[in-house]
Design an enzyme around this catalytic site. Sequence first.
Site, PDB file in Angstrom:
ATOM      1  N   GLY A 121       0.713  -1.335  -0.062  1.00 33.33           N
ATOM      2  CA  GLY A 121      -0.078  -0.049  -0.038  1.00 33.33           C
ATOM      3  C   GLY A 121       0.851   1.172  -0.069  1.00 33.33           C
ATOM      4  O   GLY A 121       1.994   1.183  -0.742  1.00 33.33           O
ATOM      5  N   GLU A 122       0.513   2.181   0.850  1.00 32.01           N
ATOM      6  CA  GLU A 122       1.363   3.353   0.880  1.00 32.01           C
ATOM      7  C   GLU A 122       2.056   3.612   2.319  1.00 32.01           C
ATOM      8  O   GLU A 122       1.090   3.650   3.173  1.00 32.01           O
ATOM      9  CB  GLU A 122       0.570   4.784   0.665  1.00 32.01           C
ATOM     10  CG  GLU A 122       1.409   5.593  -0.086  1.00 32.01           C
ATOM     11  CD  GLU A 122       2.073   6.418   0.823  1.00 32.01           C
ATOM     12  OE1 GLU A 122       3.420   6.673   0.447  1.00 32.01           O
ATOM     13  OE2 GLU A 122       2.124   6.672   1.758  1.00 32.01           O
ATOM     14  N   SER A 123       3.135   3.198   2.225  1.00 33.02           N
ATOM     15  CA  SER A 123       3.694   3.218   3.842  1.00 33.02           C
ATOM     16  C   SER A 123       3.321   4.195   4.731  1.00 33.02           C
ATOM     17  O   SER A 123       3.177   4.030   6.033  1.00 33.02           O
ATOM     18  CB  SER A 123       5.428   2.811   3.658  1.00 33.02           C
ATOM     19  OG  SER A 123       5.997   3.972   3.070  1.00 33.02           O
ATOM     20  N   ILE A 162       6.088  -3.361  -7.357  1.00 36.05           N
ATOM     21  CA  ILE A 162       5.200  -2.129  -7.718  1.00 36.05           C
ATOM     22  C   ILE A 162       5.795  -0.852  -6.882  1.00 36.05           C
ATOM     23  O   ILE A 162       5.513  -1.006  -5.431  1.00 36.05           O
ATOM     24  CB  ILE A 162       3.805  -2.355  -7.609  1.00 36.05           C
ATOM     25  CG1 ILE A 162       3.523  -3.518  -8.449  1.00 36.05           C
ATOM     26  CG2 ILE A 162       3.071  -1.205  -7.825  1.00 36.05           C
ATOM     27  CD1 ILE A 162       2.134  -3.985  -7.847  1.00 36.05           C
ATOM     28  N   ARG A 163       6.563   0.058  -7.285  1.00 36.84           N
ATOM     29  CA  ARG A 163       7.038   1.124  -6.564  1.00 36.84           C
ATOM     30  C   ARG A 163       7.795   0.513  -5.235  1.00 36.84           C
ATOM     31  O   ARG A 163       7.485   1.053  -4.086  1.00 36.84           O
ATOM     32  CB  ARG A 163       5.819   2.164  -5.930  1.00 36.84           C
ATOM     33  CG  ARG A 163       5.188   3.074  -7.213  1.00 36.84           C
ATOM     34  CD  ARG A 163       4.323   3.928  -6.555  1.00 36.84           C
ATOM     35  NE  ARG A 163       4.855   4.821  -5.843  1.00 36.84           N
ATOM     36  CZ  ARG A 163       4.140   5.687  -4.929  1.00 36.84           C
ATOM     37  NH1 ARG A 163       2.929   5.295  -4.748  1.00 36.84           N
ATOM     38  NH2 ARG A 163       4.681   6.569  -3.880  1.00 36.84           N
ATOM     39  N   GLU A 214       1.257 -11.885  -2.969  1.00 30.70           N
ATOM     40  CA  GLU A 214      -0.010 -12.148  -2.870  1.00 30.70           C
ATOM     41  C   GLU A 214      -0.935 -11.830  -4.161  1.00 30.70           C
ATOM     42  O   GLU A 214      -1.993 -12.202  -4.445  1.00 30.70           O
ATOM     43  CB  GLU A 214      -0.536 -11.283  -2.002  1.00 30.70           C
ATOM     44  CG  GLU A 214      -0.901  -9.616  -2.144  1.00 30.70           C
ATOM     45  CD  GLU A 214       0.380  -8.696  -2.158  1.00 30.70           C
ATOM     46  OE1 GLU A 214       0.475  -7.709  -2.046  1.00 30.70           O
ATOM     47  OE2 GLU A 214       1.689  -9.463  -1.672  1.00 30.70           O
ATOM     48  N   HIS A 224       5.378  -8.251  -4.075  1.00 32.63           N
ATOM     49  CA  HIS A 224       3.785  -8.691  -4.043  1.00 32.63           C
ATOM     50  C   HIS A 224       3.563 -10.210  -4.078  1.00 32.63           C
ATOM     51  O   HIS A 224       3.074 -10.471  -5.173  1.00 32.63           O
ATOM     52  CB  HIS A 224       2.908  -7.807  -4.636  1.00 32.63           C
ATOM     53  CG  HIS A 224       2.987  -6.398  -4.086  1.00 32.63           C
ATOM     54  ND1 HIS A 224       2.189  -5.681  -3.325  1.00 32.63           N
ATOM     55  CD2 HIS A 224       3.788  -5.364  -4.482  1.00 32.63           C
ATOM     56  CE1 HIS A 224       2.487  -4.534  -3.014  1.00 32.63           C
ATOM     57  NE2 HIS A 224       3.456  -4.184  -3.928  1.00 32.63           N
ATOM     58  N   ARG A 267      12.918   3.431   0.571  1.00 29.48           N
ATOM     59  CA  ARG A 267      11.504   3.486   0.253  1.00 29.48           C
ATOM     60  C   ARG A 267      11.371   3.827  -1.268  1.00 29.48           C
ATOM     61  O   ARG A 267      12.210   4.858  -1.910  1.00 29.48           O
ATOM     62  CB  ARG A 267      10.757   4.601   0.853  1.00 29.48           C
ATOM     63  CG  ARG A 267       9.324   4.831   0.650  1.00 29.48           C
ATOM     64  CD  ARG A 267       8.757   5.370   1.676  1.00 29.48           C
ATOM     65  NE  ARG A 267       7.225   6.081   1.282  1.00 29.48           N
ATOM     66  CZ  ARG A 267       7.080   7.012   0.616  1.00 29.48           C
ATOM     67  NH1 ARG A 267       8.111   7.758   0.456  1.00 29.48           N
ATOM     68  NH2 ARG A 267       5.810   7.445   0.349  1.00 29.48           N
ATOM     69  N   CYS A 320       6.309  -5.138   0.467  1.00 27.42           N
ATOM     70  CA  CYS A 320       6.256  -3.820  -0.156  1.00 27.42           C
ATOM     71  C   CYS A 320       6.311  -2.872   1.097  1.00 27.42           C
ATOM     72  O   CYS A 320       7.205  -2.614   1.851  1.00 27.42           O
ATOM     73  CB  CYS A 320       5.299  -3.615  -1.280  1.00 27.42           C
ATOM     74  SG  CYS A 320       5.902  -2.286  -2.141  1.00 27.42           S
TER      75      CYS A 320
END
Length: 202
Positions: A49-51, A139-140, A182, A180, A110, A81
């Site tokens: 997600g967005e840390s 992904i990022r 998942e 990821h 990051r 991630c």
Amino acid sequence: MTKPVIGVLALQGDVREHVAALTECGAQAIGVRRVAELDSVDGLVIPGGESTTISRLLEVFELLEPVRRRLRDGMPAFGSCAGMILLASKVLDTRPDAQHLSGIDMTVRRNAFGRQVDSFETDLKFAGLDDGPVRAVFIRAPWVEEVGPEVEVLASVPEGPAAGRIVAVRQGAVLATSFHPEVSGDLRVHRMFVDTVRERLA
């Protein structure tokens, strides 16, 4: 066989995918948004997600210190991630007010692989998984700059500009991946984590 109860931190990010993977691996998976839910689980997954958003929401939901306490007490955890960033003891290139959980003795950078457009997939040799490489979706994604003496490196990028960068680690019962698992359909990393939780329960 023991059916462990594994929580997925359900504040932001790809929660459903982790719940589905854990369920398929024989765990009882539940979303965790409250301390009472955290107290009921045998292990915890911190999703991508967005840390910095997840960090802020951990404070808003009054979960930051309870999660840190459970980690100190030996609760198994797995972060993918953003989850890897949150489990780090030191984070580079993040906001000054961002919090982390210090679940693994490592320094993480990051967004190390670049922006969304720089997302990629590759095959990784993953220690402890002998039946072929793991298909990894980045992904990022972060990478690990440095690990402490008790941290086991499980996978590194095999080739390209980021060759040799560490992207999967484990310290005791805490596991983290830059990628990821998942979303790839390969359940072996989740199965490894579920087995770790089972071993702790036994």
